[in-house]
Design an enzyme around this catalytic site. Structure first.
Site, PDB file in Angstrom:
ATOM      1  N   THR A 387       1.978  -2.860   0.595  1.00 14.04           N
ATOM      2  CA  THR A 387       2.704  -3.893   1.535  1.00 14.04           C
ATOM      3  C   THR A 387       3.097  -4.930   0.496  1.00 14.04           C
ATOM      4  O   THR A 387       2.658  -4.799  -0.504  1.00 14.04           O
ATOM      5  CB  THR A 387       1.377  -4.424   2.415  1.00 14.04           C
ATOM      6  N   THR A 405       5.225  -4.783   5.708  1.00 14.48           N
ATOM      7  CA  THR A 405       4.659  -3.554   5.284  1.00 14.48           C
ATOM      8  C   THR A 405       5.286  -2.406   5.997  1.00 14.48           C
ATOM      9  O   THR A 405       5.864  -2.465   7.268  1.00 14.48           O
ATOM     10  CB  THR A 405       3.309  -3.642   5.820  1.00 14.48           C
ATOM     11  N   ASN A 407       2.747   0.046   5.839  1.00  9.90           N
ATOM     12  CA  ASN A 407       1.509   0.564   5.942  1.00  9.90           C
ATOM     13  C   ASN A 407       0.949   1.079   4.469  1.00  9.90           C
ATOM     14  O   ASN A 407       1.146   0.480   3.524  1.00  9.90           O
ATOM     15  CB  ASN A 407       1.189   1.342   7.069  1.00  9.90           C
ATOM     16  N   SER A 459      -3.773  -7.114   9.477  1.00  7.07           N
ATOM     17  CA  SER A 459      -4.589  -8.083   8.894  1.00  7.07           C
ATOM     18  C   SER A 459      -3.586  -9.107   8.037  1.00  7.07           C
ATOM     19  O   SER A 459      -4.121  -9.885   7.202  1.00  7.07           O
ATOM     20  CB  SER A 459      -5.530  -7.367   7.645  1.00  7.07           C
TER      21      SER A 459
END
Ligand code: DON
Length: 576
Positions: A387, A405, A407, A459
Site C-alpha cells: 500500500t 492500495t 491490498n 485502516s
C-alpha cells in the site's frame, strides 16, 4: 490479579454502555472530538513539497506543480505514476482514500475511492467444501478483486479540485509507461516473490514476467497497455474506464477467469466525498479518515483518551503504557462497530465522544497493563506491507494526504487482458468468513460482511494536522499498523519534531489482540523493556514496518519540509 483491577475491569463493562457519559467528572470536561471543518491555514507557503514512496512519482507531482497545477493536480500525477512504477502497492485497479484541504476556503474533504463488492458477491466463494476459509479465492485472482475506485477518485479530484485538465495531470504517467523505466529493487523483489501466482494468468505473466521469471534487475520496463487505459481515462474521464471498451475488457477478463463482475458493477461505481473525522488535541486539529476507514475513528478515540494525561511530563515507560492502553481500547472497538457508512449504522457519536473516552480512561490502571482478555469483545488484527501513501502541500497552502492500495503485494496478481490493469485483492478486507481472520488477522463483524455494492473496511488513515503555527500532511501503509503509525507521527509532530524525525522515529504497536506490544528493534532500551514487562506487557520484536511520507509547513517561518521513510530507500521527499 488484584481486586482493584477486577473492579476497574468490571466497571469498564458498564462504562461501555454509556453510563460514563453521566458521571459528573466526565461532564465537567469540554468536548474534544466532533465532525467539523477547520479554518483556513493562515498564509501561503509560496513554494511546494511532495513526499512519496517513489522518486519518479514525487518528480511527476513536482512537474505538474511547475506547470501551474495545484496540490490536487499533483496528487493525480503522483497516484497515476505510482500505478506504473509501484504496482505492488497501488494502482488504477485498486482504490484510495484521501484527505484534501483547500486553502482558499479552508474546506476539508475526504475522498472515498475505496473498492466495492460486485453485486454477485457470494460468501460461499471464499469457503472450501470442508468449511475452512478459502484463502486462495480471497487473495488471488478475480474473485479477490473489488470494483476499482482509483480511476473514479482521480477524475473526481481533477474535476472538482484541480486546476489543470486531467490529460495534463495524467501525462507524466502515460509518458513513462510508454518510454519505460527501471523497476526498483522493491518491485523486482515483489515480482520474484509472486512469480508462481503471476504464472497462473497469461496476461499477468505477460506483463510481469520474462520467460516465466522476474525480469533481470536493471532491465527497462514498459507498460503500453496501461498507458492506453490511462489515456482513455484522460480523454473520457469516468466513461473511459467504467463504460465502453475498457469496461468490456475488464468484465470479459474477470469472467473468463472465474470472476463475477458485470458491466453494471463498473457503471455503478461512484467515488464519494465524505466529511472527515476531525479531532482537537492539545490545540492541534487532526483531520482524518472517516468510515469506511476505521483509522480516523481509532485515532480520535486514542487521542481523546490521551488528552486526559500530561504525556510530556512522563518518563518513557509511563508514556508508552498510557499510549498502549489507549491503542488497546480503540482497537477493541475498531473491528466490532465499523463498516461502510452507506450500509451499516455505527455508534460514531459514542466512539468520538470525549465522555466515552473518559470512561475508557477510567479503566486504565496507572501501573499495570490491562490484559485484553479482561476487556469485553475481541477482534484481532495484524499488519501488512503493501500500500502506499503520499503527502503534498502546494505554494498556496492546498494540501493532499493520499493513501492508495491494491491490498497485499501486487494485489490479486491478476491482470485483466488487454487493459494493463492489475486488479486489487481488497475483497479480503471484508469479514468474508464469520470468525475467521483476514490476511491482517482482522476478524471483523457483521458490520463488515460482504454485500454487493458495499465498501470493505480499511485502516488507511491519510491525515492533515493543523496546529497553532505548524501544519503536517501524513500517512503510511502497513495494514492495521497504519493507525498507530499515524497516531505516533501526530504525537511526535506535536512534540515539535520535523518531517525527517517523524518518518524515522522508531515505532511500537498494540491492537488489542494479539495481546502483545509489537516493537521495532531499538525502540526501547533494556531498562524500558524490563519496566514494561514488569507492568504486565509482552513485548514482541518485529521487523521494521511502514513507509511513511510526510510534509510539514512551519507557518511562522514559511519553511516546508518533506521526508520519506528511511526504512525504504526508493522514496523521495522534495521541496521546490
Ligand atoms: O485498506 C486497508 O486497510 C488495507 N487494504 C491496507 C493494506 C496495507 O496497508 C498493506 N500494507 N502495507
Amino acid at each position: 490479579m488484584t481486586i482493584s483491577l477486577n473492579w476497574r475491569v468490571l466497571s469498564f463493562g458498564l462504562l461501555l454502555t454509556g453510563s460514563a457519559a453521566l458521571s459528573p467528572a466526565a461532564v465537567a470536561k469540554p468536548p474534544v472530538a466532533a465532525v467539523v471543518q477547520s479554518a483556513p491555514a493562515s498564509r501561503r507557503p509560496g513554494h511546494a513539497a511532495v513526499a512519496s514512496a517513489n522518486f519518479l512519482a514525487t518528480r511527476a507531482g513536482l512537474e505538474v506543480l511547475r506547470q501551474g497545477g495545484n496540490a490536487f493536480d499533483a496528487a493525480v500525477a503522483v497516484a497515476s505514476m505510482l500505478s506504473v512504477v509501484e504496482p505492488e502497492s497501488s494502482g488504477i485497479g485498486g482504490g484510495f482514500m484521501a484527505v484534501l484541504h483547500r486553502a482558499k476556503d479552508g474546506r476539508n474533504v475526504f475522498i472515498d475511492a475505496r473498492e466495492t463488492a460486485p453485486a454477485a458477491v457470494d460468501a460461499k466463494d471464499y469457503v472450501n467444501p470442508d468449511g475452512s476459509p478459502n484463502r486462495d479465492t480471497a487473495l488471488s485472482g478475480p474473485l479477490s478483486a473489488g470494483i476499482p475506485g482509483e480511476p473514479a477518485g482521480l477524475v473526481l479530484i481533477a474535476q472538482r479540485y484541480g486546476r489543470l485538465a486531467l490529460q495534463q495531470s495524467l501525462a507524466p504517467a502515460i509518458r513513462l509507461a510508454r518510454a519505460g523505466f527501471k523497476p526498483d529493487p522493491r518491485l523486482h523483489g515483489a515480482i520474484a516473490e509472486e512469480q508462481k501466482v503471476l504464472q497462473r494468468w497469461p496476461a499477468s505473466a505477460a506483463k510481469y514476467l520474462r520467460n516465466g521469471q522476474a525480469p533481470a534487475p536493471g532491465a527497462i520496463w514498459r507498460d503500453p497497455e496501461q498507458a492506453r487505459t490511462l489515456e482513455r481515462l484522460a480523454q473520457h474521464g469516468d466513461d473511459g474506464f467504467y463504460h465502453g471498451g475498457t469496461a468490456q475488457k475488464l468484465v470479459d477478463a474477470v469472467r473468463a477467469a472465474g470472476g463475477n463482475w458485470t458491466l453494471a458493477d463498473l457503471a455503478g461505481y461512484q467515488a464519494k466525498e465524505r466529511t472527515p473525522v476531525s479531532v482537537d488535541y492539545r490545540g492541534y486539529k487532526i483531520i482524518t479518515a472517516p468510515p469506511p476507514s476505521s483509522g480516523g475513528v481509532a485515532i480520535a478515540e486514542i487521542l481523546n483518551i490521551l488528552s486526559g494525561y500530561d504525556l510530556a511530563a512522563m518518563d518513557q515507560v509511563q508514556r508508552v503504557h498510557y499510549i498502549v492502553e489507549a491503542m488497546r481500547r480503540a482497537f477493541r472497538d475498531h473491528n466490532a462497530y465499523l463498516g461502510d457508512p452507506d450500509f451499516v449504522k455505527m455508534p460514531l457519536a459514542m466512539l468520538l465522544s470525549p465522555y466515552y473516552a473518559d470512561g475508557l480512561r477510567q479503566s486504565i490502571l496507572p501501573d499495570r497493563a490491562t490484559p485484553s482478555s479482561m476487556l469485553p469483545r475481541a477482534e484481532p488484527a495484524d499488519a501488512g506491507m503493501h500500500t502506499t501513501h503520499f503527502s503534498i502541500i502546494d505554494a498556496d497552502g492546498n494540501m493532499a494526504a493520499v493513501t492508495l492500495t491494491v491490498n497485499t503485494i501486487l494485489g490479486s496478481k491478476f491482470v485483466a487482458a488487454g487493459t494493463g490493469v492489475l486488479l486489487n485483492n481488497e475483497m479480503d478486507d471484508f469479514a468474508l468468513v464469520p470468525n475467521k481472520p483476514n490476511v491482517y488477522g482482522l476478524l471483523g463483524s457483521k458490520a463488515n460482511a460482504p454485500v454487493g455494492g458495499k465498501r470493505m473496511l480499511s485502516s488507511m488513515s491519510p491525515s492533515i494536522v493543523i496546529g497553532p503555527e505548524r501544519t503536517m500532511v501524513i500517512g503510511s501503509p502497513g495494514g492495521s499498523t497504519i493507525i498507530t503509525q499515524v497516531l505516533e507521527g501526530i504525537l511526535h509532530f506535536i512534540d515539535g519534531e520535523n518531517a525527517q524525525q517523524i518518518v524515522a522515529h522508531k515505532r511500537f504497536h498494540h491492537q488489542y489482540l494479539p495481546d502483545v506490544v509489537m516493537v521495532e528493534p531499538g525502540t526501547f532500551d533494556a531498562a524500558t523493556s524490563a519496566a514494561l514487562e514488569q507492568m504486565g506487557y509482552t513485548l514482541k520484536q518485529r521487523e521494521p514496518w511502514g513507509f511513511m511520507n510526510v510534509v510539514t509547513w512551519d507557518r511562522k517561518t514559511n519553511q516546508l519540509d518533506a521526508a520519506s521513510d528511511p526504512r525504504r530507500p526508493s522514496g523521495l521527499g522534495q521541496v521546490q
